[in-house]
Design a protein around this motif. Structure first.
Motif, PDB file in Angstrom:
ATOM      1  N   PRO A 125      10.299   6.123   6.514  1.00 32.86           N
ATOM      2  CA  PRO A 125      11.235   6.240   7.682  1.00 32.86           C
ATOM      3  C   PRO A 125      10.455   5.436   8.727  1.00 32.86           C
ATOM      4  CG  PRO A 125      11.038   8.342   6.948  1.00 32.86           C
ATOM      5  CD  PRO A 125      10.030   7.669   6.098  1.00 32.86           C
ATOM      6  N   ALA A 126       9.214   5.534   9.244  1.00 29.26           N
ATOM      7  CA  ALA A 126       8.731   4.995  10.329  1.00 29.26           C
ATOM      8  C   ALA A 126       8.639   3.401   9.932  1.00 29.26           C
ATOM      9  CB  ALA A 126       7.307   5.394  10.223  1.00 29.26           C
ATOM     10  N   ALA A 127       8.284   3.131   8.697  1.00 33.39           N
ATOM     11  CA  ALA A 127       8.579   1.514   8.519  1.00 33.39           C
ATOM     12  C   ALA A 127       9.939   0.956   8.647  1.00 33.39           C
ATOM     13  CB  ALA A 127       8.213   1.196   7.036  1.00 33.39           C
ATOM     14  N   THR A 128      10.819   1.507   8.033  1.00 36.31           N
ATOM     15  CA  THR A 128      12.243   1.217   8.423  1.00 36.31           C
ATOM     16  C   THR A 128      12.510   1.102   9.998  1.00 36.31           C
ATOM     17  OG1 THR A 128      12.858   2.395   6.411  1.00 36.31           O
ATOM     18  CG2 THR A 128      14.519   1.697   7.746  1.00 36.31           C
ATOM     19  N   GLU A 129      12.132   2.098  10.583  1.00 34.03           N
ATOM     20  CA  GLU A 129      12.413   2.035  11.963  1.00 34.03           C
ATOM     21  C   GLU A 129      11.745   0.758  12.455  1.00 34.03           C
ATOM     22  OE1 GLU A 129      11.493   4.951  15.788  1.00 34.03           O
ATOM     23  OE2 GLU A 129      12.002   5.856  13.723  1.00 34.03           O
ATOM     24  N   ALA A 130      10.390   0.531  12.093  1.00 34.63           N
ATOM     25  CA  ALA A 130       9.671  -0.940  12.871  1.00 34.63           C
ATOM     26  C   ALA A 130      10.276  -1.765  12.100  1.00 34.63           C
ATOM     27  CB  ALA A 130       8.282  -0.702  12.374  1.00 34.63           C
ATOM     28  N   GLY A 131      11.246  -1.765  11.240  1.00 34.16           N
ATOM     29  CA  GLY A 131      12.089  -3.078  10.732  1.00 34.16           C
ATOM     30  C   GLY A 131      11.051  -3.692   9.747  1.00 34.16           C
ATOM     31  N   LEU A 132      10.446  -2.904   8.956  1.00 36.21           N
ATOM     32  CA  LEU A 132       9.427  -3.418   8.076  1.00 36.21           C
ATOM     33  C   LEU A 132       9.972  -2.886   6.355  1.00 36.21           C
ATOM     34  CD1 LEU A 132       6.348  -3.009   9.738  1.00 36.21           C
ATOM     35  CD2 LEU A 132       7.079  -4.991   8.956  1.00 36.21           C
ATOM     36  N   ARG A 133       9.797  -3.662   5.437  1.00 36.56           N
ATOM     37  CA  ARG A 133       9.892  -3.236   3.898  1.00 36.56           C
ATOM     38  C   ARG A 133       8.788  -2.815   3.636  1.00 36.56           C
ATOM     39  NH1 ARG A 133      10.679  -7.042   0.043  1.00 36.56           N
ATOM     40  NH2 ARG A 133      10.452  -8.547   1.701  1.00 36.56           N
ATOM     41  N   LEU A 134       8.710  -1.456   2.771  1.00 35.04           N
ATOM     42  CA  LEU A 134       7.480  -0.697   2.520  1.00 35.04           C
ATOM     43  C   LEU A 134       7.499  -1.220   0.870  1.00 35.04           C
ATOM     44  CD1 LEU A 134       5.227   0.838   3.833  1.00 35.04           C
ATOM     45  CD2 LEU A 134       6.345   2.892   3.182  1.00 35.04           C
ATOM     46  N   GLU A 135       6.362  -1.754   0.404  1.00 38.56           N
ATOM     47  CA  GLU A 135       6.353  -2.085  -1.135  1.00 38.56           C
ATOM     48  C   GLU A 135       5.410  -1.315  -1.721  1.00 38.56           C
ATOM     49  OE1 GLU A 135       8.106  -6.145  -2.126  1.00 38.56           O
ATOM     50  OE2 GLU A 135       6.235  -6.538  -2.968  1.00 38.56           O
ATOM     51  N   ILE A 136       5.658  -0.936  -2.679  1.00 42.11           N
ATOM     52  CA  ILE A 136       4.435   0.045  -3.459  1.00 42.11           C
ATOM     53  C   ILE A 136       4.347  -0.628  -4.673  1.00 42.11           C
ATOM     54  CG2 ILE A 136       3.732   2.187  -4.075  1.00 42.11           C
ATOM     55  CD1 ILE A 136       5.982   3.431  -2.236  1.00 42.11           C
ATOM     56  N   LEU A 137       3.134  -1.112  -5.129  1.00 44.17           N
ATOM     57  CA  LEU A 137       2.572  -1.592  -6.561  1.00 44.17           C
ATOM     58  C   LEU A 137       1.905  -0.583  -7.056  1.00 44.17           C
ATOM     59  CD1 LEU A 137       2.147  -5.276  -5.205  1.00 44.17           C
ATOM     60  CD2 LEU A 137       4.184  -4.172  -6.122  1.00 44.17           C
ATOM     61  N   GLY A 138       2.308   0.066  -7.979  1.00 43.86           N
ATOM     62  CA  GLY A 138       1.300   1.100  -8.560  1.00 43.86           C
ATOM     63  C   GLY A 138       0.650   0.585  -9.784  1.00 43.86           C
ATOM     64  N   ALA A 139      -0.241   1.390 -10.321  1.00 41.19           N
ATOM     65  CA  ALA A 139      -1.191   0.930 -11.393  1.00 41.19           C
ATOM     66  C   ALA A 139      -0.882   1.796 -12.583  1.00 41.19           C
ATOM     67  CB  ALA A 139      -2.559   0.973 -11.116  1.00 41.19           C
ATOM     68  N   ASP A 140      -0.204   1.415 -13.620  1.00 43.68           N
ATOM     69  CA  ASP A 140       0.177   2.243 -14.757  1.00 43.68           C
ATOM     70  C   ASP A 140      -1.381   2.789 -15.205  1.00 43.68           C
ATOM     71  OD1 ASP A 140       2.506   2.048 -14.570  1.00 43.68           O
ATOM     72  OD2 ASP A 140       2.934   0.356 -15.844  1.00 43.68           O
ATOM     73  N   GLY A 141      -1.315   3.997 -15.582  1.00 43.74           N
ATOM     74  CA  GLY A 141      -2.387   4.503 -16.281  1.00 43.74           C
ATOM     75  C   GLY A 141      -3.741   4.695 -15.416  1.00 43.74           C
ATOM     76  N   ALA A 142      -3.692   4.778 -14.169  1.00 42.84           N
ATOM     77  CA  ALA A 142      -4.619   4.946 -13.286  1.00 42.84           C
ATOM     78  C   ALA A 142      -5.318   6.177 -13.561  1.00 42.84           C
ATOM     79  CB  ALA A 142      -4.369   4.644 -11.729  1.00 42.84           C
ATOM     80  N   PRO A 143      -6.650   6.435 -13.760  1.00 49.20           N
ATOM     81  CA  PRO A 143      -7.482   7.654 -13.807  1.00 49.20           C
ATOM     82  C   PRO A 143      -7.463   8.594 -12.723  1.00 49.20           C
ATOM     83  CG  PRO A 143      -9.026   5.843 -13.588  1.00 49.20           C
ATOM     84  CD  PRO A 143      -7.666   4.984 -13.539  1.00 49.20           C
ATOM     85  N   ARG A 144      -7.742   9.654 -12.966  1.00 46.46           N
ATOM     86  CA  ARG A 144      -8.086  10.776 -11.975  1.00 46.46           C
ATOM     87  C   ARG A 144      -9.509  10.159 -11.536  1.00 46.46           C
ATOM     88  NH1 ARG A 144      -5.104  15.530 -11.486  1.00 46.46           N
ATOM     89  NH2 ARG A 144      -3.185  15.129 -12.881  1.00 46.46           N
ATOM     90  N   ILE A 145      -9.804  10.371 -10.359  1.00 46.29           N
ATOM     91  CA  ILE A 145     -11.041  10.204  -9.853  1.00 46.29           C
ATOM     92  C   ILE A 145     -11.653  11.432  -9.110  1.00 46.29           C
ATOM     93  CG2 ILE A 145     -10.705   7.581  -9.761  1.00 46.29           C
ATOM     94  CD1 ILE A 145     -10.492   7.967  -6.640  1.00 46.29           C
ATOM     95  N   PRO A 146     -13.190  11.371  -9.151  1.00 46.08           N
ATOM     96  CA  PRO A 146     -13.721  12.377  -8.222  1.00 46.08           C
ATOM     97  C   PRO A 146     -13.562  12.139  -6.884  1.00 46.08           C
ATOM     98  CG  PRO A 146     -15.381  10.753  -9.342  1.00 46.08           C
ATOM     99  CD  PRO A 146     -14.073  10.387  -9.836  1.00 46.08           C
ATOM    100  N   GLY A 147     -13.014  13.321  -6.156  1.00 44.15           N
ATOM    101  CA  GLY A 147     -12.639  13.099  -4.743  1.00 44.15           C
ATOM    102  C   GLY A 147     -12.286  14.146  -4.012  1.00 44.15           C
ATOM    103  N   ASP A 148     -11.781  13.973  -2.851  1.00 45.58           N
ATOM    104  CA  ASP A 148     -11.183  14.951  -1.918  1.00 45.58           C
ATOM    105  C   ASP A 148      -9.801  14.647  -1.573  1.00 45.58           C
ATOM    106  OD1 ASP A 148     -10.334  16.349   0.601  1.00 45.58           O
ATOM    107  OD2 ASP A 148     -12.566  17.139   1.000  1.00 45.58           O
ATOM    108  N   ALA A 149      -8.820  15.293  -2.061  1.00 46.60           N
ATOM    109  CA  ALA A 149      -7.573  14.753  -2.194  1.00 46.60           C
ATOM    110  C   ALA A 149      -7.012  14.663  -0.504  1.00 46.60           C
ATOM    111  CB  ALA A 149      -6.673  15.770  -2.941  1.00 46.60           C
ATOM    112  N   ASP A 150      -7.346  15.597   0.058  1.00 45.88           N
ATOM    113  CA  ASP A 150      -6.787  15.761   1.593  1.00 45.88           C
ATOM    114  C   ASP A 150      -7.369  14.637   2.243  1.00 45.88           C
ATOM    115  OD1 ASP A 150      -5.363  18.034   1.202  1.00 45.88           O
ATOM    116  OD2 ASP A 150      -6.962  19.391   2.052  1.00 45.88           O
ATOM    117  N   GLN A 151      -8.778  14.355   2.063  1.00 48.05           N
ATOM    118  CA  GLN A 151      -9.509  13.181   2.808  1.00 48.05           C
ATOM    119  C   GLN A 151      -8.780  12.024   2.349  1.00 48.05           C
ATOM    120  OE1 GLN A 151     -13.871  13.900   2.647  1.00 48.05           O
ATOM    121  NE2 GLN A 151     -13.559  15.369   4.432  1.00 48.05           N
ATOM    122  N   LEU A 152      -8.657  11.598   1.125  1.00 49.44           N
ATOM    123  CA  LEU A 152      -8.145  10.336   0.588  1.00 49.44           C
ATOM    124  C   LEU A 152      -6.759  10.264   1.168  1.00 49.44           C
ATOM    125  CD1 LEU A 152      -9.699  10.500  -3.098  1.00 49.44           C
ATOM    126  CD2 LEU A 152     -10.213   9.069  -1.105  1.00 49.44           C
TER     127      LEU A 152
END
Ligand code: ADP
Length: 260
Positions: A125-152
């Motif tokens: 919604p914020a992108a649309t309001e700023a007149g921007l297209r938001l493009e998401i390019l995912g990676a198939d089969g991206a592995p789980r990684i060690p991390g902190d989900a909230d911080q990432l």
């Protein structure tokens, strides 16, 4: 380099002498200077909204007392300034928490592709309001990684928010996850087509309170802490942040994170 020298008289049996202790105080001095600068910056950042709040209260009690449109205007100003102070305090707490944890690498398995999708969706919604297209390019089969989900999630949010705030001169913001099988790191790019950044600023962007255009950043509600938080979280994950940009050419912020 400077040293602090402490000389104390000593007696060992019949021998008399002096014991010299050399201590490198350069680091202590730097830490002290850093702390003083930090306190001065925080005080300055808090004083600005406080001054505005105080003068708005004064006006509400006086000139704007019986003027409903003026009252509305001053109440909105107060709301905005209070929100700015809350955000500043929340970001300062975040920063100090991440700094305190920097030595402990987080290890919980994180579905990074899911985090990228969720963070991007929340900014649509914020992108649309700023007149921007938001493009998401995912990676198939991206592995789980060690991390902190909230911080990432916070890393993704700060970078996407900046791309929308400072990329409005372009058409598109791209968020791309790359997880090549033969590489030890995966990479998340947040790319905008906005005004870009002069090379002289690049090395300093992740310093706390560093802003290229102070007025513009404040106008957009920025605290100058977003990229400092990103840097610390990425370093806690033993990753790396690369920034590539040129004036008029947009900016690419790439976060590299170890897959294991
Ligand atoms: P702020 O809260 O001011 O946005 P940040 O730490 O997130 O603070 O960013 C620091 C500064 O870096 C910003 O004030 C802005 O000048 C610059 N900046 C950050 N992201 C971008 C971007 N995508 N394009 C251009 N400039 C940027």
């Amino acid at each position: 380099v400077s040293y602090q020298v402490t000389v104390s008289p000593v007696r060992l049996g019949q021998m008399r002498g002096a014991l010299c202790a050399f201590e490198d105080i350069t680091e202590q001095e730097l830490v002290g200077q850093f702390r003083r600068d930090f306190v001065a910056n925080v005080s300055h950042e808090l004083r600005t909204p406080l001054t505005t709040l105080a003068s708005s209260i004064e006006t509400l009690k006086g000139a704007a007392r019986d003027d409903p449109p003026a009252r509305e205007r001053f109440l909105s100003i107060m709301e905005r300034e209070a929100a700015r102070m809350s955000r500043l305090v929340a970001e300062l707490l975040s920063l100090s928490k991440v700094e305190a944890q920097e030595r402990q690498r987080p290890t919980a398995p994180v579905d990074i592709a899911g985090l990228v999708d969720a963070a991007a969706a929340s900014f649509r919604p914020a992108a649309t309001e700023a007149g921007l297209r938001l493009e998401i390019l995912g990676a198939d089969g991206a592995p789980r990684i060690p991390g902190d989900a909230d911080q990432l999630t916070q890393v993704l949010q700060n970078l996407i928010e900046n791309a929308i705030k400072y990329g409005a001169a372009g058409d598109r913001v791209t968020i791309a996850l790359h997880a090549p099988n033969d590489e030890p790191m995966l990479r998340i790019d947040v790319i905008d087509e906005g005004d870009g950044i002069e090379p002289m600023h690049l090395p300093r962007l992740t310093e706390r309170f560093y802003r290229i255009d102070d007025h513009r950043s404040r106008e957009k509600g920025g605290t100058g802490l977003g990229l400092a938080i990103v840097k610390h979280i990425v370093s806690r994950h033993r990753g790396r942040l690369d920034i590539v940009s040129a004036p008029g050419k947009g900016a690419r912020f790439s976060v590299f994170l170890p897959k294991s």
